[in-house]
Design a protein around this motif. Sequence first.
Motif, PDB file in Angstrom:
ATOM      1  N   ALA A   1       0.838  -1.204   0.000  1.00 45.05           N
ATOM      2  CA  ALA A   1       0.000   0.000   0.000  1.00 45.05           C
ATOM      3  C   ALA A   1       0.872   1.253   0.000  1.00 45.05           C
ATOM      4  CB  ALA A   1      -0.920  -0.009   1.215  1.00 45.05           C
ATOM      5  N   PHE A   2       1.986   1.199   0.720  1.00 47.56           N
ATOM      6  CA  PHE A   2       2.930   2.314   0.764  1.00 47.56           C
ATOM      7  C   PHE A   2       3.577   2.542  -0.598  1.00 47.56           C
ATOM      8  CE2 PHE A   2       7.467   3.439   1.348  1.00 47.56           C
ATOM      9  CZ  PHE A   2       7.317   4.720   1.873  1.00 47.56           C
ATOM     10  N   LEU A   3       4.047   1.459  -1.219  1.00 48.82           N
ATOM     11  CA  LEU A   3       4.694   1.576  -2.526  1.00 48.82           C
ATOM     12  C   LEU A   3       3.734   2.133  -3.569  1.00 48.82           C
ATOM     13  CD1 LEU A   3       6.708  -1.780  -2.538  1.00 48.82           C
ATOM     14  CD2 LEU A   3       7.652   0.533  -2.343  1.00 48.82           C
ATOM     15  N   ASP A   4       2.462   1.806  -3.445  1.00 48.82           N
ATOM     16  CA  ASP A   4       1.466   2.326  -4.383  1.00 48.82           C
ATOM     17  C   ASP A   4       1.332   3.843  -4.285  1.00 48.82           C
ATOM     18  OD1 ASP A   4       0.818  -0.174  -5.436  1.00 48.82           O
ATOM     19  OD2 ASP A   4      -0.799  -0.522  -3.996  1.00 48.82           O
ATOM     20  N   LYS A   5       1.675   4.408  -3.121  1.00 48.11           N
ATOM     21  CA  LYS A   5       1.527   5.851  -2.919  1.00 48.11           C
ATOM     22  C   LYS A   5       2.733   6.661  -3.398  1.00 48.11           C
ATOM     23  CE  LYS A   5      -1.217   5.223   1.322  1.00 48.11           C
ATOM     24  NZ  LYS A   5      -1.222   5.461   2.798  1.00 48.11           N
ATOM     25  N   ILE A   6       3.865   6.004  -3.570  1.00 45.28           N
ATOM     26  CA  ILE A   6       5.102   6.728  -3.875  1.00 45.28           C
ATOM     27  C   ILE A   6       5.221   6.972  -5.381  1.00 45.28           C
ATOM     28  CG2 ILE A   6       7.611   6.744  -3.634  1.00 45.28           C
ATOM     29  CD1 ILE A   6       6.035   6.846  -0.991  1.00 45.28           C
ATOM     30  N   PRO A   7       5.419   8.223  -5.805  1.00 44.37           N
ATOM     31  CA  PRO A   7       5.578   8.519  -7.244  1.00 44.37           C
ATOM     32  C   PRO A   7       6.738   7.736  -7.855  1.00 44.37           C
ATOM     33  CG  PRO A   7       5.326  10.533  -5.950  1.00 44.37           C
ATOM     34  CD  PRO A   7       5.511   9.429  -4.972  1.00 44.37           C
ATOM     35  N   GLU A   8       6.596   7.372  -9.110  1.00 45.12           N
ATOM     36  CA  GLU A   8       7.627   6.558  -9.767  1.00 45.12           C
ATOM     37  C   GLU A   8       8.968   7.258  -9.874  1.00 45.12           C
ATOM     38  OE1 GLU A   8       6.685   4.666 -13.398  1.00 45.12           O
ATOM     39  OE2 GLU A   8       4.936   3.600 -12.620  1.00 45.12           O
ATOM     40  N   LYS A   9       8.989   8.567  -9.800  1.00 41.34           N
ATOM     41  CA  LYS A   9      10.266   9.282  -9.908  1.00 41.34           C
ATOM     42  C   LYS A   9      11.057   9.258  -8.598  1.00 41.34           C
ATOM     43  CE  LYS A   9       8.951  13.981  -8.568  1.00 41.34           C
ATOM     44  NZ  LYS A   9      10.055  14.151  -7.621  1.00 41.34           N
ATOM     45  N   VAL A  10      10.442   8.759  -7.534  1.00 38.66           N
ATOM     46  CA  VAL A  10      11.106   8.670  -6.229  1.00 38.66           C
ATOM     47  C   VAL A  10      11.612   7.246  -6.024  1.00 38.66           C
ATOM     48  CG1 VAL A  10      10.824   8.895  -3.732  1.00 38.66           C
ATOM     49  CG2 VAL A  10       9.606  10.457  -5.276  1.00 38.66           C
ATOM     50  N   LEU A  11      12.899   7.111  -5.735  1.00 37.89           N
ATOM     51  CA  LEU A  11      13.471   5.793  -5.497  1.00 37.89           C
ATOM     52  C   LEU A  11      13.169   5.337  -4.075  1.00 37.89           C
ATOM     53  CD1 LEU A  11      15.281   3.479  -6.618  1.00 37.89           C
ATOM     54  CD2 LEU A  11      17.214   4.638  -5.531  1.00 37.89           C
ATOM     55  N   VAL A  12      12.630   4.130  -3.948  1.00 36.92           N
ATOM     56  CA  VAL A  12      12.405   3.525  -2.639  1.00 36.92           C
ATOM     57  C   VAL A  12      13.480   2.470  -2.412  1.00 36.92           C
ATOM     58  CG1 VAL A  12      10.826   2.221  -1.162  1.00 36.92           C
ATOM     59  CG2 VAL A  12       9.918   3.922  -2.770  1.00 36.92           C
ATOM     60  N   VAL A  13      14.211   2.608  -1.312  1.00 38.34           N
ATOM     61  CA  VAL A  13      15.259   1.647  -0.958  1.00 38.34           C
ATOM     62  C   VAL A  13      14.728   0.748   0.152  1.00 38.34           C
ATOM     63  CG1 VAL A  13      17.638   1.309  -0.207  1.00 38.34           C
ATOM     64  CG2 VAL A  13      17.014   3.354  -1.524  1.00 38.34           C
ATOM     65  N   LEU A  14      14.657  -0.546  -0.123  1.00 39.32           N
ATOM     66  CA  LEU A  14      14.206  -1.534   0.857  1.00 39.32           C
ATOM     67  C   LEU A  14      15.439  -2.260   1.389  1.00 39.32           C
ATOM     68  CD1 LEU A  14      11.891  -2.975   2.294  1.00 39.32           C
ATOM     69  CD2 LEU A  14      11.626  -4.431   0.282  1.00 39.32           C
ATOM     70  N   ASP A  15      15.885  -1.855   2.565  1.00 36.53           N
ATOM     71  CA  ASP A  15      17.101  -2.399   3.167  1.00 36.53           C
ATOM     72  C   ASP A  15      16.750  -3.692   3.892  1.00 36.53           C
ATOM     73  OD1 ASP A  15      19.363  -2.980   4.632  1.00 36.53           O
ATOM     74  OD2 ASP A  15      19.671  -0.944   5.364  1.00 36.53           O
ATOM     75  N   GLU A  16      17.252  -4.811   3.367  1.00 34.18           N
ATOM     76  CA  GLU A  16      16.962  -6.129   3.927  1.00 34.18           C
ATOM     77  C   GLU A  16      18.235  -6.814   4.424  1.00 34.18           C
ATOM     78  OE1 GLU A  16      12.925  -7.453   1.546  1.00 34.18           O
ATOM     79  OE2 GLU A  16      14.835  -8.335   0.916  1.00 34.18           O
ATOM     80  N   ALA A  17      18.996  -6.099   5.228  1.00 36.43           N
ATOM     81  CA  ALA A  17      20.258  -6.650   5.731  1.00 36.43           C
ATOM     82  C   ALA A  17      20.051  -7.928   6.542  1.00 36.43           C
ATOM     83  CB  ALA A  17      20.975  -5.604   6.587  1.00 36.43           C
ATOM     84  N   TYR A  18      18.850  -8.080   7.150  1.00 36.23           N
ATOM     85  CA  TYR A  18      18.582  -9.233   8.004  1.00 36.23           C
ATOM     86  C   TYR A  18      17.575 -10.193   7.368  1.00 36.23           C
ATOM     87  CZ  TYR A  18      21.021  -6.176  11.182  1.00 36.23           C
ATOM     88  OH  TYR A  18      21.970  -5.362  11.741  1.00 36.23           O
ATOM     89  N   HIS A  19      17.465 -10.118   6.071  1.00 33.67           N
ATOM     90  CA  HIS A  19      16.499 -10.913   5.307  1.00 33.67           C
ATOM     91  C   HIS A  19      16.547 -12.399   5.647  1.00 33.67           C
ATOM     92  CE1 HIS A  19      14.778 -12.993   1.826  1.00 33.67           C
ATOM     93  NE2 HIS A  19      15.960 -13.538   1.635  1.00 33.67           N
ATOM     94  N   GLU A  20      17.739 -12.952   5.757  1.00 33.36           N
ATOM     95  CA  GLU A  20      17.882 -14.402   5.922  1.00 33.36           C
ATOM     96  C   GLU A  20      17.352 -14.917   7.258  1.00 33.36           C
ATOM     97  OE1 GLU A  20      20.545 -13.024   2.770  1.00 33.36           O
ATOM     98  OE2 GLU A  20      20.298 -12.399   4.865  1.00 33.36           O
TER      99      GLU A  20
END
Length: 361
Positions: A175-194
Motif C-alpha cells: 500500500a505504501f509503494l502504491d503511494k510513492i511517485p515513480e520518480k522517487v526511489l524507494v530503498v528496501l534495506d533487507e540486511a537481516y532478510h535471511e
Amino acid sequence: MDIKQQVRKLSPYKPGKTSDEVKREFGLTEIIKLASNENPFGCSEKVTEGIRSGEFNFALYPDGAGSILRNALVDHYGLQPEQFILGNGSDEVIQIISRALLEPGKNTVMPTPSFPQYKHNAVVEGAEVREIPLVNGAHDLDAMAEAVDSQTAVVWVCSPNNPTGVLVESAKLKAFLDKIPEKVLVVLDEAYHEYVTDEDYYNGIQLTAEYPNLIVTRTFSKAYGLAGFRVGYGISNPSIIQALEPVREPFNTSTLAQFAAAKALSDQDFIEKCKLENTRGLRQFEDFCRESGLSYYPSQGNFILIDFKRDADELFNILLQNGLIVRSGNALGFPTSLRITVGSEEQNSKIISVLTETINS
C-alpha cells in the motif's frame, strides 16, 4: 581548509571496543561480543575450504565486474546480471544511492530511529533529511508517504528495522509503494532478510518487478558471516542499476570478498541452520523478558532491543566488566535499552544470567 559546512556537523563513526581492548582493560581472558549483529557461528566451511585451496594473484586488481559473485547471484535468484550492483558492504550501496540522487534542494524520507547511514550520507550530500518517528518500533508508513513531495528523491525502508527488529507488514508495504511517485526511489534495506521467519513476509525480489522505482539491498555481513570481507549488493531493474553504476568506485569489492561471498551463497544449508539457531536464541531472550517483566520489540533479525528502564550506558558498562559486549541504546535513540545480538545458546545463557543478577541486585 574549506570543509563542507554540513560535514563539519557530523561525527565520524565510532566503532565499539574490540575484544582485545576489553580483555586488556578488565584483565579478562574470555570475551563474548554480541554488539554488532555478526553471526556467532562464523561462516560456511565452504568459504574457508575454498580460500585454503584457491589460488589468488593479489598483485592484480579484482574483477571490476565482480563476475564470479554476480553469476552466483544470478543463479541463486534466477535474475539477470544487469539487475545487481555490488558494494563494499551494503553500506556502500547506500552511499552510492545517496551520491547519485541526493543534492542540495532535494529531500529524503526515512524512519527514525533506524540505520544511521541513511541520514549520514544525506547530510554529506547536502540534502534535506525528513525523519519520521517509529510507532511501537515500526515504520509509520502513512506519515512517511505524506512527507514525500515534488523534491523527494529517495525514501528509505529498513525491514527488519535496525535497531528494533520489527518487520514491515506485507500489505502495508505494498500500500505504501502504491503511494510513492515513480520518480522517487524507494530503498528496501533487507540486511537481516535471511533471519526472517514471519509467515506474512513479503518477497522483496518480486516487488522489484512490480515497482520500477524499488531497489532491495542485502549483505553478506550478517547471516553469511562475512562481515570482515565487506560485501553487499543491490537488486533492482536494469535501468536503475545502470543509472547507479557510474557512481560505484572501480574495483570496490576485493578478489577475496567476491570469491568468499560466492562460496557462501552456495551453502544454503548453513544459512538454514543459523536461522534455526537464531530463532531459538530469540526465544531465550523473550522468555527472559517475560520472566523479568521487561518490554522488548518482536524482532525478526538476529538481535533484540530490550528496555530495562534504566540508563543503558550503566548496564553496558556492567556487562563489559563481565566480558560481555553489547550495544548501548543511548547511541541508537533508546537511552534505557540494550540491543543484544543473538548468540549461541551458551552465550545467550551467560548474558541472561549476568543481566538477571544485575536487575535483581
